[in-house]
Write a protein that holds these residues in place. Structure first.
Motif, PDB file in Angstrom:
ATOM      1  N   THR A  33       0.855  -1.182   0.000  1.00  0.00           N
ATOM      2  CA  THR A  33       0.000   0.000   0.000  1.00  0.00           C
ATOM      3  C   THR A  33       0.893   1.235   0.000  1.00  0.00           C
ATOM      4  OG1 THR A  33      -1.867   1.065   1.123  1.00  0.00           O
ATOM      5  CG2 THR A  33      -0.221   0.022   2.532  1.00  0.00           C
ATOM      6  N   PHE A  34       0.309   2.393   0.263  1.00  0.00           N
ATOM      7  CA  PHE A  34       1.072   3.622   0.407  1.00  0.00           C
ATOM      8  C   PHE A  34       1.365   3.851   1.884  1.00  0.00           C
ATOM      9  CE2 PHE A  34      -1.509   5.030  -3.480  1.00  0.00           C
ATOM     10  CZ  PHE A  34      -0.536   4.578  -4.355  1.00  0.00           C
ATOM     11  N   PRO A  35       2.411   4.614   2.198  1.00  0.00           N
ATOM     12  CA  PRO A  35       2.693   4.906   3.607  1.00  0.00           C
ATOM     13  C   PRO A  35       1.595   5.768   4.229  1.00  0.00           C
ATOM     14  CG  PRO A  35       4.193   6.115   2.151  1.00  0.00           C
ATOM     15  CD  PRO A  35       3.376   5.211   1.285  1.00  0.00           C
ATOM     16  N   GLY A  36       1.466   5.657   5.540  1.00  0.00           N
ATOM     17  CA  GLY A  36       0.473   6.439   6.272  1.00  0.00           C
ATOM     18  C   GLY A  36       0.236   5.850   7.637  1.00  0.00           C
ATOM     19  N   GLY A  37      -0.653   6.467   8.403  1.00  0.00           N
ATOM     20  CA  GLY A  37      -0.933   5.969   9.746  1.00  0.00           C
ATOM     21  C   GLY A  37      -1.905   6.871  10.481  1.00  0.00           C
ATOM     22  N   HIS A  38      -1.861   6.782  11.796  1.00  0.00           N
ATOM     23  CA  HIS A  38      -2.821   7.481  12.656  1.00  0.00           C
ATOM     24  C   HIS A  38      -2.493   8.955  12.851  1.00  0.00           C
ATOM     25  CE1 HIS A  38      -3.921   3.363  13.688  1.00  0.00           C
ATOM     26  NE2 HIS A  38      -5.086   3.880  14.050  1.00  0.00           N
ATOM     27  N   VAL A  39      -3.547   9.744  12.993  1.00  0.00           N
ATOM     28  CA  VAL A  39      -3.434  11.152  13.383  1.00  0.00           C
ATOM     29  C   VAL A  39      -3.447  11.168  14.910  1.00  0.00           C
ATOM     30  CG1 VAL A  39      -4.521  13.425  13.306  1.00  0.00           C
ATOM     31  CG2 VAL A  39      -4.654  11.900  11.308  1.00  0.00           C
ATOM     32  N   GLU A  40      -2.408  11.735  15.501  1.00  0.00           N
ATOM     33  CA  GLU A  40      -2.304  11.799  16.958  1.00  0.00           C
ATOM     34  C   GLU A  40      -3.165  12.936  17.507  1.00  0.00           C
ATOM     35  OE1 GLU A  40      -0.732   9.466  18.505  1.00  0.00           O
ATOM     36  OE2 GLU A  40       0.297   8.591  16.775  1.00  0.00           O
ATOM     37  N   ILE A  50       2.776  14.027   7.062  1.00  0.00           N
ATOM     38  CA  ILE A  50       4.213  14.281   6.898  1.00  0.00           C
ATOM     39  C   ILE A  50       5.004  13.414   7.882  1.00  0.00           C
ATOM     40  CG2 ILE A  50       6.017  16.022   7.233  1.00  0.00           C
ATOM     41  CD1 ILE A  50       3.955  18.094   6.101  1.00  0.00           C
ATOM     42  N   ARG A  51       4.572  13.356   9.132  1.00  0.00           N
ATOM     43  CA  ARG A  51       5.242  12.554  10.162  1.00  0.00           C
ATOM     44  C   ARG A  51       5.205  11.074   9.813  1.00  0.00           C
ATOM     45  NH1 ARG A  51       3.063   9.572  13.627  1.00  0.00           N
ATOM     46  NH2 ARG A  51       1.049  10.637  13.616  1.00  0.00           N
ATOM     47  N   GLU A  52       4.030  10.565   9.425  1.00  0.00           N
ATOM     48  CA  GLU A  52       3.895   9.141   9.127  1.00  0.00           C
ATOM     49  C   GLU A  52       4.777   8.718   7.951  1.00  0.00           C
ATOM     50  OE1 GLU A  52       2.595   6.593  10.581  1.00  0.00           O
ATOM     51  OE2 GLU A  52       1.381   7.536  12.140  1.00  0.00           O
ATOM     52  N   VAL A  53       4.804   9.511   6.884  1.00  0.00           N
ATOM     53  CA  VAL A  53       5.657   9.175   5.744  1.00  0.00           C
ATOM     54  C   VAL A  53       7.118   9.155   6.171  1.00  0.00           C
ATOM     55  CG1 VAL A  53       6.448   9.900   3.451  1.00  0.00           C
ATOM     56  CG2 VAL A  53       4.007   9.952   4.001  1.00  0.00           C
ATOM     57  N   ILE A  61       8.263  14.658   3.098  1.00  0.00           N
ATOM     58  CA  ILE A  61       7.413  15.147   2.008  1.00  0.00           C
ATOM     59  C   ILE A  61       7.050  16.606   2.271  1.00  0.00           C
ATOM     60  CG2 ILE A  61       6.507  12.873   1.427  1.00  0.00           C
ATOM     61  CD1 ILE A  61       3.872  13.732   2.879  1.00  0.00           C
ATOM     62  N   ALA A  62       6.658  17.290   1.210  1.00  0.00           N
ATOM     63  CA  ALA A  62       6.199  18.674   1.304  1.00  0.00           C
ATOM     64  C   ALA A  62       4.932  18.817   0.461  1.00  0.00           C
ATOM     65  CB  ALA A  62       7.281  19.630   0.803  1.00  0.00           C
ATOM     66  N   SER A  63       4.118  19.769   0.828  1.00  0.00           N
ATOM     67  CA  SER A  63       2.907  20.126   0.079  1.00  0.00           C
ATOM     68  C   SER A  63       1.978  18.954  -0.218  1.00  0.00           C
ATOM     69  CB  SER A  63       3.282  20.825  -1.233  1.00  0.00           C
ATOM     70  OG  SER A  63       4.098  21.942  -0.994  1.00  0.00           O
ATOM     71  N   PRO A  64       1.688  18.100   0.772  1.00  0.00           N
ATOM     72  CA  PRO A  64       0.715  17.035   0.498  1.00  0.00           C
ATOM     73  C   PRO A  64      -0.672  17.640   0.289  1.00  0.00           C
ATOM     74  CG  PRO A  64       1.234  17.094   2.834  1.00  0.00           C
ATOM     75  CD  PRO A  64       2.141  18.082   2.166  1.00  0.00           C
ATOM     76  N   THR A  86       1.496  13.724  -3.206  1.00  0.00           N
ATOM     77  CA  THR A  86       2.516  14.752  -3.373  1.00  0.00           C
ATOM     78  C   THR A  86       3.591  14.242  -4.324  1.00  0.00           C
ATOM     79  OG1 THR A  86       4.032  16.269  -2.237  1.00  0.00           O
ATOM     80  CG2 THR A  86       3.952  14.014  -1.399  1.00  0.00           C
ATOM     81  N   GLU A  87       4.286  15.172  -4.940  1.00  0.00           N
ATOM     82  CA  GLU A  87       5.447  14.864  -5.773  1.00  0.00           C
ATOM     83  C   GLU A  87       6.689  15.545  -5.206  1.00  0.00           C
ATOM     84  OE1 GLU A  87       4.398  15.935  -9.775  1.00  0.00           O
ATOM     85  OE2 GLU A  87       2.867  14.376  -9.902  1.00  0.00           O
ATOM     86  N   LYS A  88       6.540  16.145  -4.026  1.00  0.00           N
ATOM     87  CA  LYS A  88       7.642  16.888  -3.419  1.00  0.00           C
ATOM     88  C   LYS A  88       8.167  16.122  -2.213  1.00  0.00           C
ATOM     89  CE  LYS A  88       5.715  21.233  -4.964  1.00  0.00           C
ATOM     90  NZ  LYS A  88       5.222  22.549  -4.601  1.00  0.00           N
ATOM     91  N   PHE A  89       9.441  15.769  -2.263  1.00  0.00           N
ATOM     92  CA  PHE A  89      10.053  15.007  -1.182  1.00  0.00           C
ATOM     93  C   PHE A  89      11.570  15.144  -1.247  1.00  0.00           C
ATOM     94  CE2 PHE A  89       9.668  12.311  -4.853  1.00  0.00           C
ATOM     95  CZ  PHE A  89      10.922  11.718  -4.946  1.00  0.00           C
ATOM     96  N   ASP A  90      12.233  14.838  -0.148  1.00  0.00           N
ATOM     97  CA  ASP A  90      13.685  14.705  -0.133  1.00  0.00           C
ATOM     98  C   ASP A  90      14.057  13.719   0.965  1.00  0.00           C
ATOM     99  OD1 ASP A  90      13.594  16.069   2.292  1.00  0.00           O
ATOM    100  OD2 ASP A  90      14.532  17.872   1.542  1.00  0.00           O
ATOM    101  N   GLY A  91      15.319  13.366   0.993  1.00  0.00           N
ATOM    102  CA  GLY A  91      15.799  12.424   1.993  1.00  0.00           C
ATOM    103  C   GLY A  91      16.176  11.094   1.373  1.00  0.00           C
ATOM    104  N   GLU A  92      16.567  10.180   2.240  1.00  0.00           N
ATOM    105  CA  GLU A  92      17.000   8.854   1.825  1.00  0.00           C
ATOM    106  C   GLU A  92      15.947   7.824   2.191  1.00  0.00           C
ATOM    107  OE1 GLU A  92      20.497   5.683   3.019  1.00  0.00           O
ATOM    108  OE2 GLU A  92      20.865   7.820   3.313  1.00  0.00           O
ATOM    109  N   LEU A  93      15.582   6.991   1.238  1.00  0.00           N
ATOM    110  CA  LEU A  93      14.568   5.961   1.446  1.00  0.00           C
ATOM    111  C   LEU A  93      15.109   4.887   2.393  1.00  0.00           C
ATOM    112  CD1 LEU A  93      11.709   5.361   0.437  1.00  0.00           C
ATOM    113  CD2 LEU A  93      12.737   3.942  -1.335  1.00  0.00           C
ATOM    114  N   ILE A  94      14.391   4.669   3.509  1.00  0.00           N
ATOM    115  CA  ILE A  94      14.797   3.694   4.529  1.00  0.00           C
ATOM    116  C   ILE A  94      13.555   2.932   4.983  1.00  0.00           C
ATOM    117  CG2 ILE A  94      15.816   3.382   6.826  1.00  0.00           C
ATOM    118  CD1 ILE A  94      17.153   6.143   6.437  1.00  0.00           C
ATOM    119  N   SER A  95      13.619   1.608   4.919  1.00  0.00           N
ATOM    120  CA  SER A  95      12.511   0.788   5.425  1.00  0.00           C
ATOM    121  C   SER A  95      12.463   0.891   6.944  1.00  0.00           C
ATOM    122  CB  SER A  95      12.689  -0.667   4.991  1.00  0.00           C
ATOM    123  OG  SER A  95      12.581  -0.781   3.589  1.00  0.00           O
TER     124      SER A  95
END
Length: 160
Positions: A33-40, A50-53, A61-64, A86-95
């Motif tokens: 699926t796509f990343p995501g999770g609970h709203v605290e 942004i936190r969950e991704v 990510i930026a500008s979701p 979103t199509e805006k992101f940076d960083g290194e992909l880590i499982s």
């Protein structure tokens, strides 16, 4: 009537024709699926996605943008999953402990071991005129509809 509501999110992060996917290990909704999770509590919806991704993938990510939702009522609780893209992101992909993450060609998703109903939910992310993936009970069976902005309620359909 008051209703208890639980909010979660999913985010489609695109890089051209590729999307970021996670092979979710949780027993309640396993599969790709796509990343995501609970709203605290006290957290904005945007901060939550942004936190969950970040937690699940290592990417910032930026500008979701909200592009739709999934919802259902079970045991007196309404569950609402806000869909973002979103199509805006940076960083290194880590499982993470949530599951393995990778970039996948969007058109290959139907060939993967997707989470329950994920192939149909993709329509909400991709088709601009759809806004809601709504589960409802029909006797003992769970059914769902992908609703247009102007669609009648599934309850209206059952009464006709």
């Amino acid at each position: 009537m008051n209703e208890t509501v639980e909010f979660t999110n999913l985010c489609m992060v695109r890089d051209g024709d590729r999307v970021l996917v996670i092979d979710r290990k949780k027993k309640d909704w396993p599969g790709i699926t796509f990343p995501g999770g609970h709203v605290e509590a006290g957290e904005s919806f945007t901060e939550a996605v942004i936190r969950e991704v970040k937690e699940e993938t290592g990417l910032r990510i930026a500008s979701p943008r909200i592009c739709g939702m999934k919802d259902w009522v079970e045991d007196g609780i309404r569950y609402v999953v806000l869909f973002y893209k979103t199509e805006k992101f940076d960083g290194e992909l880590i499982s993470s402990e949530e599951g393995e993450v990778w970039w996948e060609d969007l058109k290959e998703l139907p060939n993967l071991d997707l989470s329950l109903d994920m192939e149909d939910m993709l329509r909400i992310f991709l088709e601009e005129d759809l806004s809601e993936f709504f589960y409802y009970q029909d006797g003992e069976d769970w059914k769902y509809d992908c609703l247009l902005y102007t669609s009648p309620s599934p309850r209206d359909k059952r009464q006709s």
